[in-house]
Design an enzyme around this catalytic site. Structure first.
Site, PDB file in Angstrom:
ATOM      1  N   SER A 190      46.090 -61.522  15.895  1.00  0.00           N
ATOM      2  CA  SER A 190      46.138 -62.625  14.927  1.00  0.00           C
ATOM      3  C   SER A 190      46.976 -63.778  15.474  1.00  0.00           C
ATOM      4  O   SER A 190      46.628 -64.338  16.519  1.00  0.00           O
ATOM      5  CB  SER A 190      46.652 -62.087  13.589  1.00  0.00           C
ATOM      6  OG  SER A 190      46.349 -62.984  12.559  1.00  0.00           O
ATOM      7  N   ASP A 204      37.075 -58.540   8.096  1.00  0.00           N
ATOM      8  CA  ASP A 204      38.431 -59.122   8.112  1.00  0.00           C
ATOM      9  C   ASP A 204      38.490 -60.261   7.085  1.00  0.00           C
ATOM     10  O   ASP A 204      37.727 -61.240   7.191  1.00  0.00           O
ATOM     11  CB  ASP A 204      38.695 -59.651   9.540  1.00  0.00           C
ATOM     12  CG  ASP A 204      40.103 -60.170   9.747  1.00  0.00           C
ATOM     13  OD1 ASP A 204      40.682 -60.718   8.795  1.00  0.00           O
ATOM     14  OD2 ASP A 204      40.597 -60.045  10.879  1.00  0.00           O
ATOM     15  N   HIS A 225      41.580 -56.544   9.057  1.00  0.00           N
ATOM     16  CA  HIS A 225      42.596 -57.231   9.884  1.00  0.00           C
ATOM     17  C   HIS A 225      43.789 -56.324  10.223  1.00  0.00           C
ATOM     18  O   HIS A 225      44.733 -56.764  10.865  1.00  0.00           O
ATOM     19  CB  HIS A 225      43.095 -58.458   9.109  1.00  0.00           C
ATOM     20  CG  HIS A 225      43.779 -59.501   9.961  1.00  0.00           C
ATOM     21  ND1 HIS A 225      43.143 -60.188  10.958  1.00  0.00           N
ATOM     22  CD2 HIS A 225      45.067 -59.963   9.956  1.00  0.00           C
ATOM     23  CE1 HIS A 225      43.983 -61.037  11.539  1.00  0.00           C
ATOM     24  NE2 HIS A 225      45.155 -60.911  10.949  1.00  0.00           N
TER      25      HIS A 225
HETATM   26  N1  LIG Z   1      49.835 -62.094   3.072  1.00  0.00           N
HETATM   27  C1  LIG Z   1      49.865 -61.014   3.971  1.00  0.00           C
HETATM   28  C2  LIG Z   1      49.621 -61.520   5.367  1.00  0.00           C
HETATM   29  C3  LIG Z   1      50.375 -60.837   6.438  1.00  0.00           C
HETATM   30  C4  LIG Z   1      49.477 -60.144   7.452  1.00  0.00           C
HETATM   31  O1  LIG Z   1      48.373 -59.746   7.197  1.00  0.00           O
HETATM   32  N2  LIG Z   1      50.048 -60.014   8.641  1.00  0.00           N
HETATM   33  C5  LIG Z   1      49.331 -59.399   9.709  1.00  0.00           C
HETATM   34  C6  LIG Z   1      49.150 -60.408  10.783  1.00  0.00           C
HETATM   35  S1  LIG Z   1      48.284 -61.823  10.133  1.00  0.00           S
HETATM   36  C7  LIG Z   1      48.267 -62.962  11.405  1.00  0.00           C
HETATM   37  O2  LIG Z   1      49.086 -63.206  12.190  1.00  0.00           O
HETATM   38  C8  LIG Z   1      50.104 -58.192  10.186  1.00  0.00           C
HETATM   39  O3  LIG Z   1      50.030 -57.802  11.341  1.00  0.00           O
HETATM   40  N3  LIG Z   1      50.842 -57.566   9.264  1.00  0.00           N
HETATM   41  C9  LIG Z   1      51.715 -56.464   9.576  1.00  0.00           C
HETATM   42  C10 LIG Z   1      51.097 -55.110   9.515  1.00  0.00           C
HETATM   43  O4  LIG Z   1      51.784 -54.140   9.899  1.00  0.00           O
HETATM   44  O5  LIG Z   1      49.925 -54.970   9.094  1.00  0.00           O
HETATM   45  C11 LIG Z   1      51.148 -60.274   3.790  1.00  0.00           C
HETATM   46  O6  LIG Z   1      52.195 -60.907   3.564  1.00  0.00           O
HETATM   47  O7  LIG Z   1      51.144 -59.039   3.864  1.00  0.00           O
END
Ligand SMILES: N[C@@H](CCC(=O)N[C@@H](CSC=O)C(=O)NCC(=O)O)C(=O)O
Length: 276
Positions: free
Chosen positions: A146, A222, A255
């Site tokens: 991401s 995603d 995602h």
């Molecule tokens: N609103 C959500 C968004 C946060 C999220 O999905 N973060 C992803 C990366 S998104 C792009 O850079 C992530 O890797 N999260 C950490 C995980 O361990 O999944 C939110 O605040 O949760």
């Protein structure tokens, strides 16, 4: 460097360190997985850049990468996603700006310009530190997810012949043209959009002097695909500039790190082939 933890896994060691960073002018934490082969010889390194809201630990705890990395003899370095310990205006108010959202660029707008230099940190400072303190050779590759997938792409595109290979999971591809990118670029780089292009993978393709393949996995389920990630922009730029890209649309994947864990072994094999 201060060793924060040391954990044996798959015959190798996952270590976590804190150190004083000159790029971000404060303490930074990173994790490094050292495969068993690093006990006796220098091994190549994969740099992993995580996404919004992450620390160095999201990958180490969720990606399931260490069995394969231990088999291959591949070290993996996971930096944090932003400076910590500062308290700038709006820095801690939202998940997509400030802390946890360094975007792997160098900020030019004060006060962020004082410490939000994550590009310098991951491209120069951290590799130098890793070379100095660990049994690694001079071959390195880069990957990420991401925001970090985009970080990996720009680090490779802006530094020809520095990385042996680059890959990304669900990368933001064209931050000058999505809400996440516009928000952080305005905050870190200012209102002048012409200064944004040097930090945008899709814009950088036309200036690339090394035609290093971009290996990208993207889930078609995603939630961020159409509004933030927009892989079609990157593919179009690659096609127009004859830049090699292998975009794999993965049916049903979202995602999350479940998606990353499903394909991380293939990415590690891909990088190790280039690093051999
Ligand atoms: N609103 C959500 C968004 C946060 C999220 O999905 N973060 C992803 C990366 S998104 C792009 O850079 C992530 O890797 N999260 C950490 C995980 O361990 O999944 C939110 O605040 O949760």
């Amino acid at each position: 460097m201060e060793l924060l933890s040391s954990t044996k896994t798959f015959g190798g060691w996952l270590k976590r360190y804190r150190h004083a960073s000159t790029s971000v002018k404060g303490d930074m934490v990173f994790s490094i997985f050292l495969p068993p082969q690093a006990e006796t010889k220098k091994v190549p390194v994969l740099y992993w850049l995580s996404g919004l809201t992450c620390t160095d630990e999201n990958f180490t705890q969720k990606a399931g990468a260490f069995k394969k990395a231990a088999q291959l003899g591949l070290a993996i370095v996971c930096p944090d996603t932003s400076p910590r310990g500062t308290d700038y205006p709006n820095e801690h108010d939202s998940y997509d700006f400030g802390s946890g959202a360094g975007f792997y660029i160098n900020a030019t707008v004060e006060p962020y310009a004082q410490s939000y230099n994550m590009y310098d940190y991951v491209v120069d400072e951290l590799p130098a530190l890793i070379s100095e303190h660990f049994r690694v050779n001079d071959k390195k590759s880069i990957s990420g997810h991401s925001m970090g997938g985009h970080g990996a792409l720009i680090c490779a595109l802006k530094n020809p012949n520095t990385y042996q290979s680059v890959s990304a999971f669900a990368p933001i591809t064209n931050p000058t043209n999505c809400a996440w990118g516009k928000k952080v670029f305005t905050g870190y780089l200012g209102e002048d959009e012409s200064s944004w292009q040097q930090w945008d993978a899709t814009c950088l393709i036309q200036h690339a002097t090394q035609r290093l393949e971009l290996f990208v996995d993207q889930g078609d389920a995603d939630d961020f695909l159409s509004k933030q990630l927009k892989p079609e922009s990157l593919v179009k730029a690659c096609f127009k500039n004859d830049h090699p890209i292998n975009l794999r649309m993965q049916s049903g994947y979202d995602h999350s790190y479940y998606f990353i864990a499903s394909f991380i072994d293939e990415h590690l094999d891909y990088h190790f082939d280039a690093l051999k």
